[in-house]
Design a protein around this motif. Structure first.
Motif, short mmCIF file in Angstrom:
data_model
loop_
_atom_site.label_atom_id
_atom_site.label_comp_id
_atom_site.label_asym_id
_atom_site.label_seq_id
_atom_site.Cartn_x
_atom_site.Cartn_y
_atom_site.Cartn_z
N ILE A 171 57.12 -15.56 78.82
CA ILE A 171 56.74 -15.68 77.41
C ILE A 171 57.44 -16.91 76.82
O ILE A 171 58.67 -16.97 76.75
CB ILE A 171 57.13 -14.39 76.64
N GLU A 172 56.64 -17.88 76.42
CA GLU A 172 57.20 -19.16 75.97
C GLU A 172 58.16 -19.01 74.79
O GLU A 172 59.18 -19.69 74.71
CB GLU A 172 56.08 -20.14 75.63
N GLU A 173 57.85 -18.08 73.86
CA GLU A 173 58.74 -17.90 72.69
C GLU A 173 60.14 -17.47 73.13
O GLU A 173 61.13 -17.83 72.49
CB GLU A 173 58.22 -16.83 71.72
N GLU A 174 60.20 -16.67 74.19
CA GLU A 174 61.51 -16.20 74.66
C GLU A 174 62.31 -17.37 75.26
O GLU A 174 63.52 -17.49 75.03
CB GLU A 174 61.33 -15.07 75.67
N TYR A 175 61.62 -18.21 76.01
CA TYR A 175 62.26 -19.43 76.54
C TYR A 175 62.72 -20.31 75.37
O TYR A 175 63.85 -20.81 75.35
CB TYR A 175 61.27 -20.17 77.44
N ASN A 176 61.85 -20.48 74.35
CA ASN A 176 62.19 -21.32 73.19
C ASN A 176 63.39 -20.77 72.43
O ASN A 176 64.19 -21.53 71.89
CB ASN A 176 60.99 -21.44 72.24
N TRP A 177 63.51 -19.44 72.37
CA TRP A 177 64.64 -18.82 71.69
C TRP A 177 65.96 -19.28 72.33
O TRP A 177 66.92 -19.62 71.64
CB TRP A 177 64.50 -17.29 71.76
N CYS A 200 67.00 -18.32 86.81
CA CYS A 200 66.30 -19.34 86.00
C CYS A 200 67.07 -19.75 84.75
O CYS A 200 66.58 -20.54 83.95
CB CYS A 200 64.89 -18.87 85.63
N PHE A 201 68.30 -19.24 84.60
CA PHE A 201 69.09 -19.58 83.41
C PHE A 201 70.55 -19.22 83.63
O PHE A 201 70.86 -18.21 84.27
CB PHE A 201 68.55 -18.79 82.20
N GLN A 202 71.44 -20.06 83.09
CA GLN A 202 72.85 -19.68 83.04
C GLN A 202 73.62 -20.56 82.05
O GLN A 202 73.48 -21.78 82.08
CB GLN A 202 73.53 -19.80 84.43
N PRO A 203 74.45 -19.94 81.19
CA PRO A 203 75.33 -20.75 80.34
C PRO A 203 76.42 -21.40 81.20
O PRO A 203 76.83 -20.85 82.21
CB PRO A 203 75.98 -19.71 79.39
N VAL A 204 76.87 -22.57 80.77
CA VAL A 204 77.92 -23.28 81.51
C VAL A 204 78.74 -24.11 80.52
O VAL A 204 78.23 -24.48 79.46
CB VAL A 204 77.28 -24.14 82.64
N GLY A 205 80.01 -24.35 80.84
CA GLY A 205 80.85 -25.14 79.93
C GLY A 205 81.08 -24.42 78.61
O GLY A 205 81.05 -23.20 78.54
N LYS A 206 81.28 -25.20 77.54
CA LYS A 206 81.54 -24.57 76.23
C LYS A 206 80.26 -24.13 75.54
O LYS A 206 80.20 -23.08 74.93
CB LYS A 206 82.28 -25.58 75.32
N ASP A 207 79.21 -24.95 75.64
CA ASP A 207 77.99 -24.65 74.87
C ASP A 207 76.74 -25.16 75.55
O ASP A 207 75.74 -25.47 74.92
CB ASP A 207 78.11 -25.30 73.48
N LYS A 208 76.80 -25.31 76.87
CA LYS A 208 75.67 -25.87 77.63
C LYS A 208 74.94 -24.76 78.40
O LYS A 208 75.44 -23.65 78.53
CB LYS A 208 76.17 -26.91 78.64
N ALA A 209 73.75 -25.10 78.92
CA ALA A 209 73.02 -24.13 79.74
C ALA A 209 72.13 -24.85 80.73
O ALA A 209 71.67 -25.97 80.49
CB ALA A 209 72.18 -23.22 78.85
N ILE A 210 71.89 -24.16 81.86
CA ILE A 210 70.93 -24.61 82.88
C ILE A 210 69.73 -23.69 82.72
O ILE A 210 69.89 -22.47 82.60
CB ILE A 210 71.53 -24.44 84.29
N ILE A 211 68.52 -24.25 82.74
CA ILE A 211 67.34 -23.40 82.51
C ILE A 211 66.13 -23.90 83.30
O ILE A 211 65.98 -25.09 83.55
CB ILE A 211 67.04 -23.35 80.98
N TYR A 212 65.27 -22.95 83.71
CA TYR A 212 64.00 -23.29 84.34
C TYR A 212 62.89 -22.62 83.53
O TYR A 212 62.75 -21.40 83.53
CB TYR A 212 63.96 -22.81 85.79
N LYS A 213 62.12 -23.44 82.84
CA LYS A 213 61.10 -22.91 81.92
C LYS A 213 60.10 -22.00 82.63
O LYS A 213 59.70 -20.96 82.11
CB LYS A 213 60.37 -24.09 81.26
N GLY A 214 59.70 -22.37 83.84
CA GLY A 214 58.68 -21.61 84.56
C GLY A 214 59.10 -20.21 84.98
O GLY A 214 58.28 -19.41 85.39
N GLY A 215 60.40 -19.91 84.85
CA GLY A 215 60.86 -18.57 85.20
C GLY A 215 60.57 -17.54 84.11
O GLY A 215 60.65 -16.33 84.34
N PHE A 216 60.20 -18.04 82.92
CA PHE A 216 59.97 -17.15 81.77
C PHE A 216 58.48 -16.94 81.55
O PHE A 216 57.71 -17.88 81.51
CB PHE A 216 60.61 -17.75 80.51
#
Length: 304
Positions: A220-226, A202-218
Protein backbone atom coordinates in the motif's frame (compact mmCIF):
# COMPACT_ATOMS: atom_id res chain seq x y z
CA UNK A 1 19.42 -11.23 36.28
CA UNK A 2 19.21 -9.58 32.87
CA UNK A 3 17.44 -6.22 32.96
CA UNK A 4 15.90 -6.13 29.51
CA UNK A 5 15.71 -2.81 27.68
CA UNK A 6 14.99 -2.32 23.98
CA UNK A 7 13.37 0.95 22.97
CA UNK A 8 15.01 1.46 19.57
CA UNK A 9 16.93 -0.27 16.79
CA UNK A 10 20.09 1.81 17.20
CA UNK A 11 20.77 2.56 20.88
CA UNK A 12 24.11 1.15 22.14
CA UNK A 13 23.90 -2.64 22.33
CA UNK A 14 24.86 -4.35 25.60
CA UNK A 15 23.53 -7.93 25.29
CA UNK A 16 22.33 -10.06 22.39
CA UNK A 17 21.48 -13.64 21.44
CA UNK A 18 23.35 -14.55 18.24
CA UNK A 19 22.12 -17.66 16.41
CA UNK A 20 24.31 -20.64 15.58
CA UNK A 21 24.97 -22.47 12.32
CA UNK A 22 26.45 -25.53 14.04
CA UNK A 23 24.79 -28.86 13.23
CA UNK A 24 22.57 -27.03 10.78
CA UNK A 25 21.00 -30.16 9.33
CA UNK A 26 22.28 -30.04 5.75
CA UNK A 27 20.28 -29.04 2.68
CA UNK A 28 16.52 -29.41 3.15
CA UNK A 29 14.32 -31.08 0.55
CA UNK A 30 13.01 -28.62 -2.05
CA UNK A 31 9.40 -29.07 -0.91
CA UNK A 32 10.39 -28.36 2.71
CA UNK A 33 11.79 -24.86 2.01
CA UNK A 34 10.23 -22.13 4.19
CA UNK A 35 10.72 -19.35 1.64
CA UNK A 36 11.26 -18.91 -2.13
CA UNK A 37 14.89 -17.80 -1.84
CA UNK A 38 16.00 -20.97 -0.01
CA UNK A 39 14.04 -22.99 -2.59
CA UNK A 40 15.97 -21.29 -5.43
CA UNK A 41 19.33 -22.29 -3.99
CA UNK A 42 18.22 -25.82 -3.11
CA UNK A 43 17.11 -26.28 -6.73
CA UNK A 44 20.36 -24.81 -8.09
CA UNK A 45 22.47 -27.07 -5.85
CA UNK A 46 24.12 -24.02 -4.21
CA UNK A 47 22.39 -24.06 -0.82
CA UNK A 48 24.89 -22.87 1.81
CA UNK A 49 27.04 -25.43 3.62
CA UNK A 50 27.46 -25.50 7.39
CA UNK A 51 31.21 -24.81 7.44
CA UNK A 52 30.81 -21.54 5.49
CA UNK A 53 27.87 -20.37 7.60
CA UNK A 54 29.69 -21.11 10.87
CA UNK A 55 32.60 -18.93 9.66
CA UNK A 56 30.21 -16.10 8.74
CA UNK A 57 28.55 -16.17 12.16
CA UNK A 58 31.91 -16.26 13.96
CA UNK A 59 32.90 -13.09 12.09
CA UNK A 60 29.83 -11.39 13.61
CA UNK A 61 30.66 -12.77 17.07
CA UNK A 62 34.15 -11.24 16.72
CA UNK A 63 32.67 -7.79 15.99
CA UNK A 64 30.45 -8.05 19.08
CA UNK A 65 33.51 -8.96 21.13
CA UNK A 66 35.36 -5.92 19.78
CA UNK A 67 32.53 -3.68 21.05
CA UNK A 68 32.22 -5.43 24.44
CA UNK A 69 28.73 -6.77 23.78
CA UNK A 70 27.61 -9.70 25.96
CA UNK A 71 26.75 -12.52 23.54
CA UNK A 72 24.57 -15.55 24.25
CA UNK A 73 24.31 -18.47 21.84
CA UNK A 74 21.56 -21.09 21.61
CA UNK A 75 22.23 -24.61 22.85
CA UNK A 76 22.99 -26.61 19.70
CA UNK A 77 20.20 -28.96 18.63
CA UNK A 78 21.39 -31.79 16.39
CA UNK A 79 20.56 -31.27 12.68
CA UNK A 80 18.42 -28.17 13.20
CA UNK A 81 18.55 -24.68 11.71
CA UNK A 82 19.10 -22.22 14.58
CA UNK A 83 20.56 -19.27 12.70
CA UNK A 84 17.60 -16.89 12.81
CA UNK A 85 17.03 -16.07 16.49
CA UNK A 86 15.08 -12.92 15.54
CA UNK A 87 12.18 -15.14 14.46
CA UNK A 88 11.64 -16.83 17.80
CA UNK A 89 11.24 -13.84 20.12
CA UNK A 90 11.74 -10.11 20.50
CA UNK A 91 12.18 -7.57 23.28
CA UNK A 92 10.25 -4.31 23.53
CA UNK A 93 10.94 -2.06 26.52
CA UNK A 94 11.52 -4.57 29.37
CA UNK A 95 9.29 -7.37 28.00
CA UNK A 96 10.51 -10.55 26.31
CA UNK A 97 7.82 -11.71 23.90
CA UNK A 98 7.87 -15.26 22.60
CA UNK A 99 6.80 -15.38 18.99
CA UNK A 100 4.29 -17.80 17.55
CA UNK A 101 6.25 -19.16 14.65
CA UNK A 102 6.01 -22.05 12.22
CA UNK A 103 5.18 -25.14 14.33
CA UNK A 104 8.22 -27.03 12.95
CA UNK A 105 10.46 -24.57 14.79
CA UNK A 106 9.17 -24.87 18.36
CA UNK A 107 12.40 -26.35 19.69
CA UNK A 108 14.36 -23.20 18.92
CA UNK A 109 13.01 -21.28 21.90
CA UNK A 110 13.89 -24.15 24.27
CA UNK A 111 17.48 -23.88 23.09
CA UNK A 112 17.75 -20.45 24.76
CA UNK A 113 16.32 -21.52 28.12
CA UNK A 114 19.67 -20.67 29.74
CA UNK A 115 18.95 -17.03 28.73
CA UNK A 116 15.29 -17.07 29.77
CA UNK A 117 16.28 -18.32 33.22
CA UNK A 118 18.10 -15.00 33.75
CA UNK A 119 14.98 -12.93 33.01
CA UNK A 120 12.24 -12.07 35.50
CA UNK A 121 9.46 -14.59 34.62
CA UNK A 122 6.84 -11.83 34.96
CA UNK A 123 8.52 -10.08 32.02
CA UNK A 124 8.27 -13.11 29.66
CA UNK A 125 5.08 -12.99 27.63
CA UNK A 126 3.57 -15.38 25.10
CA UNK A 127 1.28 -14.13 22.36
CA UNK A 128 -2.26 -15.59 22.09
CA UNK A 129 -2.25 -18.79 20.04
CA UNK A 130 -4.03 -17.32 17.01
CA UNK A 131 -1.76 -14.25 16.97
CA UNK A 132 1.08 -15.12 14.58
CA UNK A 133 4.21 -13.00 14.81
CA UNK A 134 7.95 -13.14 14.17
CA UNK A 135 10.59 -10.69 15.43
CA UNK A 136 11.66 -9.63 11.93
CA UNK A 137 8.31 -7.89 11.57
CA UNK A 138 8.62 -5.83 14.77
CA UNK A 139 10.58 -2.58 15.27
CA UNK A 140 10.37 -0.05 18.09
CA UNK A 141 11.05 3.48 16.83
CA UNK A 142 10.49 6.61 18.96
CA UNK A 143 6.99 6.16 20.42
CA UNK A 144 5.96 3.74 17.67
CA UNK A 145 6.03 0.00 17.28
CA UNK A 146 6.31 -0.56 13.52
CA UNK A 147 4.94 -3.93 12.44
CA UNK A 148 5.03 -5.75 9.11
CA UNK A 149 1.91 -7.82 8.39
CA UNK A 150 -0.27 -9.31 5.68
CA UNK A 151 -3.97 -8.47 5.81
CA UNK A 152 -5.29 -10.54 2.90
CA UNK A 153 -7.93 -13.24 3.38
CA UNK A 154 -5.50 -15.60 1.66
CA UNK A 155 -3.02 -15.24 4.59
CA UNK A 156 -3.10 -19.03 5.30
CA UNK A 157 -1.96 -19.73 1.72
CA UNK A 158 1.33 -17.90 2.24
CA UNK A 159 4.11 -19.70 4.13
CA UNK A 160 5.86 -16.32 3.73
CA UNK A 161 3.16 -14.43 5.71
CA UNK A 162 4.43 -14.60 9.27
CA UNK A 163 2.59 -11.87 11.22
CA UNK A 164 -1.18 -11.43 11.21
CA UNK A 165 -3.50 -8.61 12.30
CA UNK A 166 -4.43 -10.49 15.49
CA UNK A 167 -0.79 -10.08 16.56
CA UNK A 168 -0.89 -6.37 15.71
CA UNK A 169 -3.94 -5.99 18.00
CA UNK A 170 -2.23 -8.04 20.74
CA UNK A 171 0.77 -5.67 20.62
CA UNK A 172 -1.55 -2.67 20.97
CA UNK A 173 -3.00 -4.24 24.11
CA UNK A 174 0.44 -5.11 25.54
CA UNK A 175 1.92 -1.66 24.88
CA UNK A 176 -0.95 0.86 25.22
CA UNK A 177 1.55 3.69 25.77
CA UNK A 178 3.03 3.18 22.28
CA UNK A 179 1.43 3.66 18.89
CA UNK A 180 1.41 0.43 16.88
CA UNK A 181 1.56 1.09 13.11
CA UNK A 182 1.19 -1.82 10.69
CA UNK A 183 2.40 -2.15 7.09
CA UNK A 184 1.08 -4.59 4.50
CA UNK A 185 4.03 -6.38 2.92
CA UNK A 186 4.24 -7.95 -0.53
CA UNK A 187 4.31 -11.75 -0.29
CA UNK A 188 5.23 -14.47 -2.76
CA UNK A 189 5.75 -18.18 -2.11
CA UNK A 190 7.55 -18.61 -5.42
CA UNK A 191 9.39 -15.42 -6.51
CA UNK A 192 12.05 -14.34 -3.99
CA UNK A 193 12.49 -10.89 -5.57
CA UNK A 194 8.78 -10.20 -4.99
CA UNK A 195 8.69 -11.40 -1.41
CA UNK A 196 9.25 -9.24 1.68
CA UNK A 197 9.42 -12.03 4.25
CA UNK A 198 9.52 -9.58 7.17
CA UNK A 199 9.46 -5.79 7.63
CA UNK A 200 13.26 -5.83 8.07
CA UNK A 201 13.55 -7.30 4.56
CA UNK A 202 12.37 -3.98 3.10
CA UNK A 203 12.96 -1.36 5.81
CA UNK A 204 15.16 -0.55 8.78
CA UNK A 205 16.01 2.58 10.80
CA UNK A 206 19.74 3.30 11.07
CA UNK A 207 21.91 5.98 12.70
CA UNK A 208 20.16 8.82 14.53
CA UNK A 209 17.35 9.57 12.08
CA UNK A 210 18.03 7.66 8.85
CA UNK A 211 16.37 4.64 7.23
CA UNK A 212 16.93 2.05 4.51
CA UNK A 213 13.78 1.26 2.51
CA UNK A 214 12.56 -0.73 -0.51
CA UNK A 215 9.35 0.72 -1.92
CA UNK A 216 8.36 -2.47 -3.75
CA UNK A 217 8.15 -4.39 -0.48
CA UNK A 218 5.04 -2.43 0.53
CA UNK A 219 1.62 -3.34 -0.87
CA UNK A 220 0.00 0.00 0.00
CA UNK A 221 1.71 3.14 -1.25
CA UNK A 222 0.27 5.37 1.52
CA UNK A 223 1.90 3.14 4.14
CA UNK A 224 5.27 3.44 2.38
CA UNK A 225 4.74 7.23 2.12
CA UNK A 226 3.98 7.41 5.85
CA UNK A 227 7.46 6.01 6.58
CA UNK A 228 9.10 8.37 4.08
CA UNK A 229 7.37 11.30 5.80
CA UNK A 230 8.41 10.04 9.24
CA UNK A 231 12.11 10.08 8.32
CA UNK A 232 12.14 12.69 5.56
CA UNK A 233 13.11 11.85 1.99
CA UNK A 234 16.63 13.28 2.44
CA UNK A 235 17.29 10.80 5.29
CA UNK A 236 16.29 7.70 3.35
CA UNK A 237 18.43 5.28 1.36
CA UNK A 238 16.22 3.66 -1.30
CA UNK A 239 17.35 0.18 -2.28
CA UNK A 240 16.63 -1.60 -5.57
CA UNK A 241 14.76 -4.88 -6.12
CA UNK A 242 18.09 -6.73 -6.43
CA UNK A 243 19.49 -5.06 -3.31
CA UNK A 244 16.36 -6.07 -1.42
CA UNK A 245 16.87 -9.65 -2.67
CA UNK A 246 20.46 -9.52 -1.36
CA UNK A 247 19.05 -8.27 2.00
CA UNK A 248 20.56 -4.75 2.07
CA UNK A 249 17.93 -3.59 4.59
CA UNK A 250 18.83 -6.41 6.99
CA UNK A 251 22.05 -5.04 8.46
CA UNK A 252 22.43 -4.65 12.24
CA UNK A 253 23.16 -1.60 14.41
CA UNK A 254 25.50 -1.88 17.39
CA UNK A 255 24.81 1.82 18.06
CA UNK A 256 23.83 4.98 16.16
CA UNK A 257 27.45 5.21 15.02
CA UNK A 258 28.33 1.57 14.25
CA UNK A 259 26.66 -1.03 12.04
CA UNK A 260 27.53 -4.54 10.96
CA UNK A 261 26.96 -4.96 7.23
CA UNK A 262 27.67 -7.49 4.48
CA UNK A 263 30.95 -6.73 2.73
CA UNK A 264 29.38 -6.88 -0.76
CA UNK A 265 26.85 -4.11 -0.05
CA UNK A 266 29.09 -1.57 -1.80
CA UNK A 267 26.52 1.16 -2.49
CA UNK A 268 24.85 0.93 0.93
CA UNK A 269 28.12 0.80 2.88
CA UNK A 270 29.44 3.86 1.05
CA UNK A 271 26.21 5.75 1.90
CA UNK A 272 26.42 4.70 5.57
CA UNK A 273 30.01 5.95 5.79
CA UNK A 274 28.94 9.21 4.16
CA UNK A 275 26.49 9.60 7.08
CA UNK A 276 29.42 9.29 9.51
CA UNK A 277 28.58 5.72 10.50
CA UNK A 278 31.36 3.17 11.06
CA UNK A 279 30.67 0.06 8.96
CA UNK A 280 32.03 -3.25 10.26
CA UNK A 281 31.99 -5.43 7.14
CA UNK A 282 31.53 -9.19 7.44
CA UNK A 283 31.01 -11.97 4.90
CA UNK A 284 27.37 -13.08 5.10
CA UNK A 285 26.45 -13.97 1.51
CA UNK A 286 25.98 -17.68 2.22
CA UNK A 287 23.55 -17.14 5.09
CA UNK A 288 21.65 -14.60 2.97
CA UNK A 289 20.67 -17.46 0.63
CA UNK A 290 18.09 -18.43 3.27
CA UNK A 291 16.31 -15.06 3.00
CA UNK A 292 17.80 -13.72 6.21
CA UNK A 293 20.84 -11.64 7.13
CA UNK A 294 22.30 -9.85 10.13
CA UNK A 295 19.18 -8.49 11.81
CA UNK A 296 17.47 -11.88 11.36
CA UNK A 297 20.23 -13.76 13.16
CA UNK A 298 20.35 -11.49 16.23
CA UNK A 299 17.97 -11.10 19.16
CA UNK A 300 18.93 -7.95 21.12
CA UNK A 301 18.17 -8.09 24.85
CA UNK A 302 19.65 -4.88 26.24
CA UNK A 303 20.41 -1.54 24.65
CA UNK A 304 21.40 1.49 26.71
Amino acid sequence: MLKLNITSETAPLKAVVLGTAESNGGTPAYEDAYDPKSAEYIKAGTYPVEEDMVKEMEAVAAVFKKYDVQVFRPKVIEDYNQIFTRDIAFVIDDKFIKANILPDRDEEIEAINHVLEQIDPAKILTMPEDAHIEGGDVMPYQNYILVGTYKGDDYPNYITARTNMKAVKALQELFPQREVVSFSLRKSNTVARDNALHLDCCFQPVGKDKAIIYKGGFLIEEEYNWLVDLFGKENIFEITRDEMYDMNSNIFSISEDVVISEKNFTRLNAWLRAQGITVEEVPYAEISKQEGLLRCSTLPLIRE
